[in-house]
Design an enzyme around this catalytic site. Sequence first.
Site, PDB file in Angstrom:
ATOM      1  N   GLU A   6      44.719  30.243   5.073  1.00 54.52           N
ATOM      2  CA  GLU A   6      44.276  31.635   5.157  1.00 54.52           C
ATOM      3  C   GLU A   6      45.214  32.585   4.428  1.00 54.52           C
ATOM      4  O   GLU A   6      44.786  33.562   3.808  1.00 54.52           O
ATOM      5  CB  GLU A   6      44.133  32.053   6.621  1.00 54.52           C
ATOM      6  CG  GLU A   6      42.943  31.454   7.343  1.00 54.52           C
ATOM      7  CD  GLU A   6      43.163  30.017   7.785  1.00 54.52           C
ATOM      8  OE1 GLU A   6      44.292  29.496   7.605  1.00 54.52           O
ATOM      9  OE2 GLU A   6      42.224  29.410   8.324  1.00 54.52           O
TER      10      GLU A   6
ATOM     11  N   HIS B 193      38.333  30.774  18.243  1.00 47.70           N
ATOM     12  CA  HIS B 193      37.074  30.949  17.538  1.00 47.70           C
ATOM     13  C   HIS B 193      36.249  32.103  18.103  1.00 47.70           C
ATOM     14  O   HIS B 193      35.184  32.413  17.581  1.00 47.70           O
ATOM     15  CB  HIS B 193      36.248  29.658  17.590  1.00 47.70           C
ATOM     16  CG  HIS B 193      36.835  28.536  16.805  1.00 47.70           C
ATOM     17  ND1 HIS B 193      38.035  27.931  17.140  1.00 47.70           N
ATOM     18  CD2 HIS B 193      36.406  27.900  15.688  1.00 47.70           C
ATOM     19  CE1 HIS B 193      38.296  26.978  16.265  1.00 47.70           C
ATOM     20  NE2 HIS B 193      37.332  26.941  15.375  1.00 47.70           N
TER      21      HIS B 193
END
Length: 321
Positions: free
Chosen positions: A55, A124
């Site tokens: 990321e 998540h």
Amino acid sequence: MIEALNNALALELERDERVVLLGQDIGLNGGVFRVTDQLQRRFGERRVFDTPLAESAIIGTSVGMAVYGLRPIAEIQFAGFLFLGMSQLVTQAARMRFRSGGAFSCPLVVRSPYGGGVRTPELHSDSLEGVFLQTPGLKVVIPSNPYDAKGLLAAAVADPDPVLFLENIKLYRSFRQETPEEYYTVPLGKAKTVQAGDDVSVFAYGAMVPVALEAARQAQQELGISVEVIDLRTVWPLDEEAIVSSVEKTGRAVVVHEAPRAGGIGAEVTALINERCLYSLLKPVARVTGYDTPYPVPGVEDYYLPTPAKVLAALRQVMEP
């Protein structure tokens, strides 16, 4: 909402050769939720390309491309993993205009799914908008329906500075709404009154907008009150005038979000109302939020998330004499 976002991205790729899409598995696979489905086939691997599972590299590379003239749209598979690109987003992208004295801007959009209610594992389902509220230079946008999702994403791409675009996972396929095929924008920083009312204002965004509307319907039936529901749409910077105008009309307010309570959007909206609407307030502002804990395991997330029943209880509270 998936189709609206896919259509918005396709239009951006058609309209502007500087637009590029990057992220993990967004190419051939079309992304973890298929938001970018078929876009690599249409526009090629130089415009829509996969990245390693890193990321910090996805956002860092995007910052470089934005500063040197491209219009990158990066996808981070789940908002909980934005922490891994925090330095690039907060200390690089958001500060670019300030740091360079206005010589450079960073027209970057970072898209990321977020939110609970779909039984995903840890990291998540996190709602991180409150974390980024204290990042000067960064706009935070959260749509609640397909029409706004398409128009807000187009406006985010056109913005000269970085935008964090958070998409609630539960809304991806929860209902259908017709959207225009052609290009249009929904302005950033502007809230929308989705239901007018006279007795109390409810401020919400993302997946909490339908929750607020259902609570408003029940309040009309059970309490006989008229509830005004405001979709904030851009949670930072807030549309202060829309918030103040509504509370000055109704005199009561409830703020709803699924992120933790402390230091979040609800706290900021409440502080704003106290600062600018004190003489209009008939009761203290109520907040209906997630809890100040890590997002829970799927088996108990229904107890964590705001529901119409919780919002209705808050409406009863602020309507007490």
